[in-house]
Design a protein around this motif. Structure first.
Motif, mmCIF file in Angstrom:
data_model
loop_
_atom_site.group_PDB
_atom_site.id
_atom_site.type_symbol
_atom_site.label_atom_id
_atom_site.label_comp_id
_atom_site.label_asym_id
_atom_site.label_seq_id
_atom_site.Cartn_x
_atom_site.Cartn_y
_atom_site.Cartn_z
ATOM 1 N N TYR A 100 42.217 36.831 49.327
ATOM 2 C CA TYR A 100 41.549 38.004 48.777
ATOM 3 C C TYR A 100 42.214 39.211 49.670
ATOM 4 O O TYR A 100 42.358 39.191 50.816
ATOM 5 C CB TYR A 100 40.248 38.001 48.627
ATOM 6 C CG TYR A 100 39.823 36.751 47.933
ATOM 7 C CD1 TYR A 100 39.753 36.703 46.475
ATOM 8 C CD2 TYR A 100 39.099 35.619 48.584
ATOM 9 C CE1 TYR A 100 39.124 35.524 45.943
ATOM 10 C CE2 TYR A 100 38.633 34.598 47.952
ATOM 11 C CZ TYR A 100 38.706 34.436 46.371
ATOM 12 O OH TYR A 100 38.158 33.565 45.887
ATOM 13 N N ASP A 101 42.125 40.304 49.122
ATOM 14 C CA ASP A 101 42.431 41.530 49.783
ATOM 15 C C ASP A 101 41.572 42.720 49.407
ATOM 16 O O ASP A 101 42.137 43.660 49.126
ATOM 17 C CB ASP A 101 44.160 41.843 49.665
ATOM 18 C CG ASP A 101 44.351 42.226 48.307
ATOM 19 O OD1 ASP A 101 43.534 42.134 47.279
ATOM 20 O OD2 ASP A 101 45.498 42.328 48.270
ATOM 21 N N LYS A 108 34.793 43.801 49.269
ATOM 22 C CA LYS A 108 35.140 42.839 50.289
ATOM 23 C C LYS A 108 33.844 41.834 50.410
ATOM 24 O O LYS A 108 33.963 40.742 50.315
ATOM 25 C CB LYS A 108 35.615 43.114 51.603
ATOM 26 C CG LYS A 108 36.110 42.030 52.492
ATOM 27 C CD LYS A 108 36.560 42.742 53.887
ATOM 28 C CE LYS A 108 37.070 41.607 54.818
ATOM 29 N NZ LYS A 108 37.423 42.068 56.234
ATOM 30 N N ARG A 111 32.919 40.169 47.443
ATOM 31 C CA ARG A 111 33.787 38.856 47.077
ATOM 32 C C ARG A 111 33.286 37.710 47.847
ATOM 33 O O ARG A 111 33.023 36.514 47.576
ATOM 34 C CB ARG A 111 35.316 39.288 47.637
ATOM 35 C CG ARG A 111 36.121 38.088 47.330
ATOM 36 C CD ARG A 111 36.236 37.857 45.653
ATOM 37 N NE ARG A 111 37.124 38.917 45.177
ATOM 38 C CZ ARG A 111 37.877 39.035 44.118
ATOM 39 N NH1 ARG A 111 37.604 37.998 43.285
ATOM 40 N NH2 ARG A 111 38.609 39.905 43.468
ATOM 41 N N TYR A 120 36.878 35.898 57.266
ATOM 42 C CA TYR A 120 36.665 37.126 56.781
ATOM 43 C C TYR A 120 37.558 38.082 57.358
ATOM 44 O O TYR A 120 37.891 39.137 56.579
ATOM 45 C CB TYR A 120 35.085 37.297 56.993
ATOM 46 C CG TYR A 120 34.734 38.500 56.129
ATOM 47 C CD1 TYR A 120 34.574 38.297 54.842
ATOM 48 C CD2 TYR A 120 34.282 39.997 56.829
ATOM 49 C CE1 TYR A 120 33.848 39.576 54.046
ATOM 50 C CE2 TYR A 120 33.841 40.949 56.018
ATOM 51 C CZ TYR A 120 33.739 40.700 54.638
ATOM 52 O OH TYR A 120 33.034 41.925 54.043
ATOM 53 N N PHE A 132 40.703 36.164 53.903
ATOM 54 C CA PHE A 132 40.791 37.380 53.458
ATOM 55 C C PHE A 132 41.607 38.317 54.211
ATOM 56 O O PHE A 132 41.654 38.333 55.678
ATOM 57 C CB PHE A 132 39.082 38.193 53.859
ATOM 58 C CG PHE A 132 38.034 37.907 52.770
ATOM 59 C CD1 PHE A 132 37.687 38.409 52.004
ATOM 60 C CD2 PHE A 132 37.366 36.369 52.656
ATOM 61 C CE1 PHE A 132 36.849 38.339 50.960
ATOM 62 C CE2 PHE A 132 36.564 36.066 51.865
ATOM 63 C CZ PHE A 132 36.249 36.980 50.941
#
Length: 739
Positions: free
Chosen positions: A233-234, A369, A372, A471, A502
Motif C-alpha cells: 500500500y502507498d 495510511k 488502511r 508500516y 506500506f
C-alpha cells in the motif's frame, strides 16, 4: 617453506569427489562432542566454529535468523574457562535466562554499557551478539571490544554481517584477524579488500572463517514457517494537497548551521521519513528542530558556536540514529551563521510545525495510511500481528486510533498497554506467551497486536504471531530481515506467516528512494554470503551463497592423504583441494579454475556450477592439463609471497614508521631496555596485529611510552605449507555455457 603441488596418483573420480566433499565445509573439530541440548542442525555448526576459533582466533556465525545462534554460541562457551558475551540491552534478560538453562556460566555486558565507557570483562572467549552493531570502527563500543579481546578468541553472531558496504564485514573480521590473515586464501589485505568493495573475494574469505546457512541448507526448512508476501500500500498519512505543501516547505529549509550539504541532506531525509510515517512523528521532530534553533540563536548572540552534541539531538530517536549508521554519515561541527539566518529558519520551522499540529488536532482525520492499517487488522480477525514503525510517536498514534483494543506498544522508551506502562517482559508475555516461555495470560489481558519500533526486531522470540506489517520502511534490509525473523523461526506455531507492506506515498517515494536503497544493499548482502535478506515486496530473499556446499559435503571431516587426481568429460575447468598448513593446523580450500588459458574463479555461484558439472561427469583417461597445474603453482606462489609480505593496512605502516623514529632516538640515548621493547613491537607488527593491539600500541606511543610486550599478534613463527590433496579436471575443449 614446504609445498607439494604434483597431481599425485590417478584414481577413479569417486575418490577425488570424496576428498572435495570432505573439504567443502572447511575445518571442523570432529573430536568434540557438543552438548546434547543442541539440535541436530546446530551440532555441525558448533564443530566447524570450534575449529575456526582454534585456527583463526575467531569466527563468524552468520546463520539465518531463527536457527538458534544463541544456543550454538553457548555450546562453544561451555568449552571456555572464562566466557564473556556482549549483547544488546533488550536481550540481556533473555541471554541470562538461556545461559542459566544451559548451565553455562557466562559474564555478560551490554552493547550500551560499552558505548558508555564500561570495560569488557576479561575472558578467553568473547561472544558478540548482533555483531553488526560493531561494524563502525569509530564508535566507543567497537574500541572497547577490540581492546578487550587482545588475547581472547572472538565469536561474532549476526545474520547480516554486511549492512551497507563491504567494509562492514572487514571491520568485524579485523576484531580477530590481522590484515593479511587470509592471504593464503586469496585476500592479501583485508583493508584493501574493503576499499575495493570486492564482494567475490570477501565471500571466498567468509567461506573460510564463517558458518552461514539458510534453513534449507540446515535441513530445517519444514520447521520454519513459509513466508507469504501480501499487498503493498502507498496511502498517505495526510490529504495529498497538504502532504505536497509540507514536502515543498521541507525543501525550502536552509539548515544554516550545517556547513556540509551532505549533512543538510541527511536532516532533510530524516524530516521526509518522519512525514512518511505520520503527522505526530513529524511534529515531534520539528519540536526538537525548533528547540535546537532557539539554542543556536542564543549561542550566536553570545558569539559562540553551538556544540555538535546539541545538533545530534535532532536525530535523538531510533530512526535518526539508524539513518546516521546506514549512510555512514557524520554530523559535522556546526558553523556560526548570522542570527538573522537562524531567525528566518526558525520562522520556517515554526510555520511547518503549526501546520502539522493543526492536522494532528483533528484526531487522525484524513490519515488514510492509518485507516488502511485498521482495515488490514480487521481482516485478520484477531490473529496475532506485529506492526513495525520507525517512530515512537507513530506507535503511540496508532494505538490511540485503534482505541488501545488488545494492543501492546513496545519502543525504546518502554512498553505500554491501555491501562498504562508496564515492564517489557510482561508486555511481551501478553502478546507472545509461547515465545517467552510463559503461561497464557487471562483472556481479558491478551494482546493481539504488537505495535513496535525496531527495538523489538533484534533477538526476541515472538513466534506466536503469524504476520508482520512494515508500516514504515527502514533504511536497511537488515531491519526488514530482523523484523521477519521474530516470527519466521524455529518454534513457530504456524505453517506460514504473512508480510504486509506500506510504501511512502507518491509525493515522498521518489524523494526518499527507500526501495532503491534497500534493493542495492540487498544485492550486496547476497553477493557476500548473507544467508537471507529482504527487499520491498519480497520479505525473504534467500541468499544461500554457500548452501550448495551443505548437501555436497561428506561427514567425517577433512583429512590429508596422498595427492590424487582424475580427469572427467566435463567443461574445461578444474577443482583443486588445497591443504593449507601452519604449524599443526590444516585448513582445506576448494579452488576452481576454468577456461583456456585458465583463470581462478572466486564467484561462488560459478564455482557451484563448475562443481556440479565436474562432479557428475563420466571418467576419461586423459592426462591432467599441464597449463592448469602451471597456473595453480603460480597462484600458490603468489599467495605464499603475500602471506610472507605481512600486513599492508595503513595503521600498521604508520606505526612501523613511528617505532623506527623512536628507535633512532633510543639508540642515540643508548636506552637498551626501550630498544628491546621497540624491537619486540616491530616483530609483532611485521607478523600482524589485531586492530585492538594496534590501538593499544598507538595509545601507548601517544603518551610517550612503550606499552608492554605485544599482544594480539597474528604471526605464529611457522612458515606456511601447502599440499594438493586432490584435483578433478574437465577435458572438454569448448568453453562452458555461462548463460
Amino acid at each position: 617453506m614446504a609445498w607439494c603441488l604434483g597431481p599425485g596418483t590417478r584414481v577413479l573420480p569417486d575418490a577425488v569427489r570424496d576428498v572435495i566433499r570432505s573439504a567443502l565445509p572447511g575445518p571442523a573439530d570432529q573430536t568434540w562432542d557438543p552438548p546434547g541440548w543442541l539440535l541436530p542442525h546446530q551440532r555441525p555448526a558448533a564443530q566447524r566454529l570450534a575449529a575456526r576459533l582454534e585456527i583463526f582466533g575467531g569466527a563468524l556465525l552468520a546463520d539465518a535468523v531463527g536457527l538458534g545462534k544463541t544456543y550454538v554460541a553457548l555450546a562453544l562457551a561451555s568449552r571456555a574457562e572464562r566466557p564473556v558475551a556482549t549483547v544488546p540491552a533488550a536481550l540481556l534478560a533473555q541471554w541470562e535466562r538461556t545461559a542459566r538453562r544451559a548451565r553455562v556460566p557466562l559474564a555478560l555486558v551490554t552493547h550500551e554499557a560499552l558505548s558508555r565507557g564500561a570495560a569488557l570483562p576479561r575472558g578467553d572467549l568473547v561472544i558478540a551478539d548482533e555483531a553488526h552493531r560493531f561494524r563502525n570502527p569509530e564508535t566507543r563500543r567497537y574500541d572497547a571490544l577490540a581492546r578487550g579481546t587482545l588475547d581472547a578468541r572472538v565469536l561474532l553472531l549476526t545474520a547480516t554481517p554486511l549492512v551497507n558496504q563491504a567494509a562492514d564485514v572487514i571491520h568485524l573480521l579485523r576484531l580477530f584477524l590481522v590484515d593479511h590473515a587470509l592471504a593464503l586464501y586469496g585476500v592479501p589485505s583485508l583493508e584493501r579488500a574493503a576499499a575495493g568493495n570486492r564482494h567475490d573475494e570477501l565471500a571466498h574469505a567468509l567461506s573460510v572463517v564463517a558458518v552461514a546457512r539458510t534453513p534449507l541448507a540446515a535441513r530445517v526448512e519444514e520447521r520454519v514457517p513459509a513466508v507469504q508476501d501480501g499487498a503493498t500500500y502507498d496511502d498517505a498519512c495526510l490529504p495529498l494537497p497538504a502532504l505536497r505543501d509540507l514536502v515543498r516547505r521541507i525543501d525550502n529549509l536552509a539548515f544554516p548551521t550545517l556547513g556540509e550539504p551532505n549533512a543538510a541532506q541527511l536532516l532533510r531525509l530524516h524530516l521526509l521519513s518522519r512525514l512518511a510515517s505520520s503527522a505526530p512523528a513529524l511534529a515531534g521532530t520539528l519540536r526538537r528542530h525548533r528547540n535546537y534553533l532557539e539554542r543556536a540563536i542564543a549561542a550566536a548572540r553570545r558569539g559562540e558556536r553551538i556544540r555538535r552534541r546539541v545538533l545530534m539531538e535532532l536525530l535523538d530517536d531510533e530512526d535518526g540514529a539508524q539513518l546516521l549508521l546506514e549512510f555512514g554519515a557524520e554530523v559535522p561541527e556546526a558553523v556560526a551563521p548570522h542570527p538573522s539566518a537562524l531567525l528566518a529558519e526558525l520562522e520556517r520551522v515554526q510555520e511547518l510545525r503549526d501546520l502539522v499540529r493543526n492536522h494532528c488536532t483533528h484526531g487522525g482525520a484524513g490519515d488514510l495510511k492509518a485507516g488502511r492499517l485498521r482495515d488490514v487488522l480487521a481482516r485478520r480477525n484477531g490473529s496475532k500481528t506485529i506492526v513495525f514503525t520507525t517512530a515512537v510517536a507513530t506507535a503511540r498514534h496508532l494505538a490511540r486510533l485503534l482505541a488501545w483494543q488488545r494492543i501492546v506498544v513496545v519502543t525504546g522508551h518502554g512498553a505500554q498497554i491501555a491501562s498504562g506502562p508496564l515492564a517489557l517482559a510482561e508486555a511481551l508475555e501478553l502478546f507472545a506467551p509461547s515465545g517467552q516461555g510463559a503461561r497464557a495470560p487471562a483472556r481479558a489481558a491478551v494482546a493481539d497486536v504488537l505495535v513496535a519500533t525496531d527495538l523489538a526486531s533484534e533477538g526476541l522470540n515472538l513466534q506466536d504471531a503469524n504476520a508482520v506489517v512494515h508500516y514504515d520502511l527502514p533504511w536497511s534490509p537488515l531491519r526488514l530481515t530482523q523484523r521477519l525473523g521474530r516470527i519466521a523461526r524455529l518454534g513457530s506455531l504456524h505453517r506460514a506467516v504473512d508480510v504486509v507492506w506500506f510504501m511512502p506515498a507518491p509525493p515522498l517515494a521518489e524523494r526518499l528512494a527507500v526501495s532503491a536503497r534497500l534493493a542495492v544493499k540487498a544485492r550486496a548482502q547476497v553477493a557476500v554470503g548473507t544467508p537471507a535478506t529482504s527487499t520491498v515486496g519480497q520479505a525473504l530473499l534467500a541468499g544461500g551463497l554457500f548452501d550448495w556446499r551443505e548437501p555436497c559435503s561428506r561427514a567425517g571431516g577433512f583429512r590429508v592423504g596422498a595427492p590424487c587426481f582424475a580427469v572427467v568429460s566435463g567443461p574445461r575447468a578444474a577443482l583443486f583441494v588445497l591443504a593449507w598448513q601452519v604449524g599443526t593446523r590444516v585448513v582445506p580450500e576448494v579452488l576452481a579454475m576454468e577456461g583456456d588459458p585458465p583463470e581462478v574463479v572466486l564467484e561462488e555461484r560459478r564455482v557451484q556450477q563448475l562443481a556440479q558439472a565436474l562432479m557428475c561427469a563420466p571418467v576419461l583417461r586423459g592426462a591432467p592439463p599441464s597449463l592448469y597445474m602451471d597456473t595453480l603453482r603460480r597462484v600458490v606462489r603468489h599467495r605464499l609471497a603475500s602471506a610472507q609480505t605481512g600486513p599492508r593496512d595503513a595503521e600498521t605502516r604508520r606505526l612501523v614508521r613511528r617505532i623506527v623514529r623512536y628507535a633512532r632516538v633510543a639508540a642515540r640515548k643508548r636506552s637498551i631496555g626501550t630498544l628491546g621493547a621497540l624491537d619486540q613491537w616491530l616483530d609483532a607488527l611485521f607478523g600482524g596485529l589485531r586492530v585492538g593491539a594496534l590501538r593499544e600500541l598507538a595509545a601507548g606511543l601517544d603518551h610517550r611510552g612503550v606499552p608492554p610486550a605485544a599482544a594480539g599478534a597474528g604471526a605464529s613463527g611457522c612458515m606456511p605449507a601447502v599440499t594438493l590433496a586432490a584435483a578433478l579436471f574437465g577435458d572438454r575443449p569448448e568453453s562452458p555455457n555461462r548463460s
